[in-house]
Design a protein around this motif. Structure first.
Motif, PDB file in Angstrom:
ATOM      1  N   ILE A  65       2.994  11.204   9.096  1.00  0.00           N
ATOM      2  CA  ILE A  65       2.272  11.659   7.904  1.00  0.00           C
ATOM      3  C   ILE A  65       2.312  10.599   6.807  1.00  0.00           C
ATOM      4  N   ASN A  66       3.405   9.889   6.696  1.00  0.00           N
ATOM      5  CA  ASN A  66       3.538   8.911   5.619  1.00  0.00           C
ATOM      6  C   ASN A  66       3.046   7.514   5.989  1.00  0.00           C
ATOM      7  N   SER A  67       2.744   7.280   7.255  1.00  0.00           N
ATOM      8  CA  SER A  67       2.256   5.946   7.637  1.00  0.00           C
ATOM      9  C   SER A  67       0.757   5.928   7.911  1.00  0.00           C
ATOM     10  N   ILE A  68       0.174   7.074   8.195  1.00  0.00           N
ATOM     11  CA  ILE A  68      -1.257   7.130   8.502  1.00  0.00           C
ATOM     12  C   ILE A  68      -2.072   7.030   7.220  1.00  0.00           C
ATOM     13  N   ARG A  69      -3.214   6.371   7.314  1.00  0.00           N
ATOM     14  CA  ARG A  69      -4.153   6.253   6.202  1.00  0.00           C
ATOM     15  C   ARG A  69      -5.467   6.869   6.614  1.00  0.00           C
ATOM     16  N   CYS A  70      -5.969   7.797   5.835  1.00  0.00           N
ATOM     17  CA  CYS A  70      -7.266   8.438   6.063  1.00  0.00           C
ATOM     18  C   CYS A  70      -8.238   7.867   5.034  1.00  0.00           C
ATOM     19  N   ASN A  71      -9.136   7.025   5.473  1.00  0.00           N
ATOM     20  CA  ASN A  71     -10.049   6.328   4.549  1.00  0.00           C
ATOM     21  C   ASN A  71      -9.267   5.673   3.409  1.00  0.00           C
ATOM     22  N   ASP A  72      -8.200   5.001   3.759  1.00  0.00           N
ATOM     23  CA  ASP A  72      -7.347   4.226   2.852  1.00  0.00           C
ATOM     24  C   ASP A  72      -6.520   5.046   1.867  1.00  0.00           C
ATOM     25  N   VAL A  73      -6.316   6.339   2.127  1.00  0.00           N
ATOM     26  CA  VAL A  73      -5.396   7.156   1.322  1.00  0.00           C
ATOM     27  C   VAL A  73      -4.516   7.954   2.280  1.00  0.00           C
ATOM     28  N   SER A  74      -3.415   8.491   1.776  1.00  0.00           N
ATOM     29  CA  SER A  74      -2.518   9.289   2.604  1.00  0.00           C
ATOM     30  C   SER A  74      -3.210  10.589   3.028  1.00  0.00           C
ATOM     31  N   PRO A  75      -2.776  11.193   4.132  1.00  0.00           N
ATOM     32  CA  PRO A  75      -3.386  12.458   4.559  1.00  0.00           C
ATOM     33  C   PRO A  75      -3.304  13.555   3.494  1.00  0.00           C
ATOM     34  N   ALA A  76      -2.204  13.628   2.753  1.00  0.00           N
ATOM     35  CA  ALA A  76      -2.083  14.646   1.702  1.00  0.00           C
ATOM     36  C   ALA A  76      -3.129  14.414   0.607  1.00  0.00           C
ATOM     37  N   LYS A  77      -3.302  13.172   0.196  1.00  0.00           N
ATOM     38  CA  LYS A  77      -4.310  12.863  -0.834  1.00  0.00           C
ATOM     39  C   LYS A  77      -5.718  13.104  -0.305  1.00  0.00           C
ATOM     40  N   PHE A  78      -5.935  12.823   0.980  1.00  0.00           N
ATOM     41  CA  PHE A  78      -7.233  13.049   1.599  1.00  0.00           C
ATOM     42  C   PHE A  78      -7.567  14.543   1.590  1.00  0.00           C
ATOM     43  N   ALA A  79      -6.618  15.377   1.995  1.00  0.00           N
ATOM     44  CA  ALA A  79      -6.828  16.831   1.998  1.00  0.00           C
ATOM     45  C   ALA A  79      -7.049  17.341   0.576  1.00  0.00           C
ATOM     46  N   HIS A  80      -6.296  16.808  -0.369  1.00  0.00           N
ATOM     47  CA  HIS A  80      -6.437  17.220  -1.770  1.00  0.00           C
ATOM     48  C   HIS A  80      -7.813  16.846  -2.309  1.00  0.00           C
ATOM     49  N   GLU A  81      -8.278  15.672  -1.952  1.00  0.00           N
ATOM     50  CA  GLU A  81      -9.579  15.179  -2.418  1.00  0.00           C
ATOM     51  C   GLU A  81     -10.728  16.095  -1.988  1.00  0.00           C
ATOM     52  N   PHE A  82     -10.594  16.710  -0.815  1.00  0.00           N
ATOM     53  CA  PHE A  82     -11.662  17.553  -0.304  1.00  0.00           C
ATOM     54  C   PHE A  82     -11.377  19.047  -0.463  1.00  0.00           C
ATOM     55  N   GLY A  83     -10.359  19.387  -1.248  1.00  0.00           N
ATOM     56  CA  GLY A  83     -10.082  20.788  -1.561  1.00  0.00           C
ATOM     57  C   GLY A  83      -9.559  21.598  -0.391  1.00  0.00           C
ATOM     58  N   ALA A  84      -8.910  20.960   0.551  1.00  0.00           N
ATOM     59  CA  ALA A  84      -8.354  21.646   1.718  1.00  0.00           C
ATOM     60  C   ALA A  84      -6.929  22.093   1.386  1.00  0.00           C
ATOM     61  N   ASN A  85      -6.818  23.233   0.732  1.00  0.00           N
ATOM     62  CA  ASN A  85      -5.537  23.671   0.177  1.00  0.00           C
ATOM     63  C   ASN A  85      -4.454  23.939   1.209  1.00  0.00           C
ATOM     64  N   GLU A  86      -4.803  24.571   2.318  1.00  0.00           N
ATOM     65  CA  GLU A  86      -3.804  24.927   3.319  1.00  0.00           C
ATOM     66  C   GLU A  86      -3.176  23.676   3.948  1.00  0.00           C
ATOM     67  N   THR A  87      -4.009  22.740   4.368  1.00  0.00           N
ATOM     68  CA  THR A  87      -3.471  21.518   4.968  1.00  0.00           C
ATOM     69  C   THR A  87      -2.812  20.642   3.905  1.00  0.00           C
ATOM     70  N   PHE A  88      -3.353  20.647   2.700  1.00  0.00           N
ATOM     71  CA  PHE A  88      -2.742  19.869   1.622  1.00  0.00           C
ATOM     72  C   PHE A  88      -1.317  20.329   1.352  1.00  0.00           C
ATOM     73  N   ASN A  89      -1.109  21.633   1.242  1.00  0.00           N
ATOM     74  CA  ASN A  89       0.237  22.145   0.950  1.00  0.00           C
ATOM     75  C   ASN A  89       1.231  21.725   2.022  1.00  0.00           C
ATOM     76  N   TYR A  90       0.839  21.798   3.283  1.00  0.00           N
ATOM     77  CA  TYR A  90       1.722  21.402   4.381  1.00  0.00           C
ATOM     78  C   TYR A  90       2.016  19.902   4.331  1.00  0.00           C
ATOM     79  N   LEU A  91       0.969  19.101   4.196  1.00  0.00           N
ATOM     80  CA  LEU A  91       1.142  17.646   4.200  1.00  0.00           C
ATOM     81  C   LEU A  91       1.911  17.154   2.979  1.00  0.00           C
ATOM     82  N   ASN A  92       1.665  17.756   1.829  1.00  0.00           N
ATOM     83  CA  ASN A  92       2.316  17.297   0.605  1.00  0.00           C
ATOM     84  C   ASN A  92       3.818  17.579   0.643  1.00  0.00           C
ATOM     85  N   LYS A  93       4.229  18.677   1.324  1.00  0.00           N
ATOM     86  CA  LYS A  93       5.660  18.978   1.457  1.00  0.00           C
ATOM     87  C   LYS A  93       6.373  17.900   2.264  1.00  0.00           C
ATOM     88  N   LEU A  94       5.676  17.319   3.238  1.00  0.00           N
ATOM     89  CA  LEU A  94       6.280  16.313   4.112  1.00  0.00           C
ATOM     90  C   LEU A  94       6.050  14.883   3.636  1.00  0.00           C
TER      91      LEU A  94
END
Length: 127
Positions: A65-94
């Motif tokens: 989760i911390n090494s992958i880049r989704c369009n040059d941002v972390s997965p948590a930031k990527f989920a947050h950017e697109f309003g994906a609350n459920e996946t964002f909450n999980y990814l941001n905790k990790l």
């Protein structure tokens, strides 16, 4: 009567949070597990995202989760950017450090928004 109102309010909240993520259509640029993780994160598909993480190695979950880049941002930031609350909450905790999103509260008038056609987002991932 009160129970019916509470159920209606609860369903409205669930569908309104998923509405933002469904405004986008995610297109994979390759078939790697990393890209699949990013697509599931942006589309708010928590179960599919967790399955992809397991396939990548459950013991390396935080590292992935911390090494992958989704369009040059972390997965948590990527989920947050697109309003994906459920996946964002999980990814941001990790997530940790610069990969973690510092959340703030915003109020949006969802009743005023008219349905818009889905925007296409091309997704590529890397380490």
């Amino acid at each position: 009567m009160k129970i019916a109102v509470l159920i209606a309010v609860g369903l409205t909240c669930v569908y309104s949070t998923n509405a933002l993520a469904s405004q986008y259509k995610f297109v994979a640029m390759d078939s790697s597990h990393e890209t699949k993780l990013c697509i599931h994160a942006g589309a708010n598909q928590a179960k599919k995202m967790k399955v992809t993480l397991r396939r990548m190695g459950i013991h390396e979950r935080k590292a992935n989760i911390n090494s992958i880049r989704c369009n040059d941002v972390s997965p948590a930031k990527f989920a947050h950017e697109f309003g994906a609350n459920e996946t964002f909450n999980y990814l941001n905790k990790l997530s940790f450090g610069k990969n973690k999103v510092k959340s703030s509260v915003t109020i949006k008038d969802v009743a005023q928004n008219q349905p818009k056609p889905a925007k296409v987002v091309y997704v590529s991932a890397g380490r």
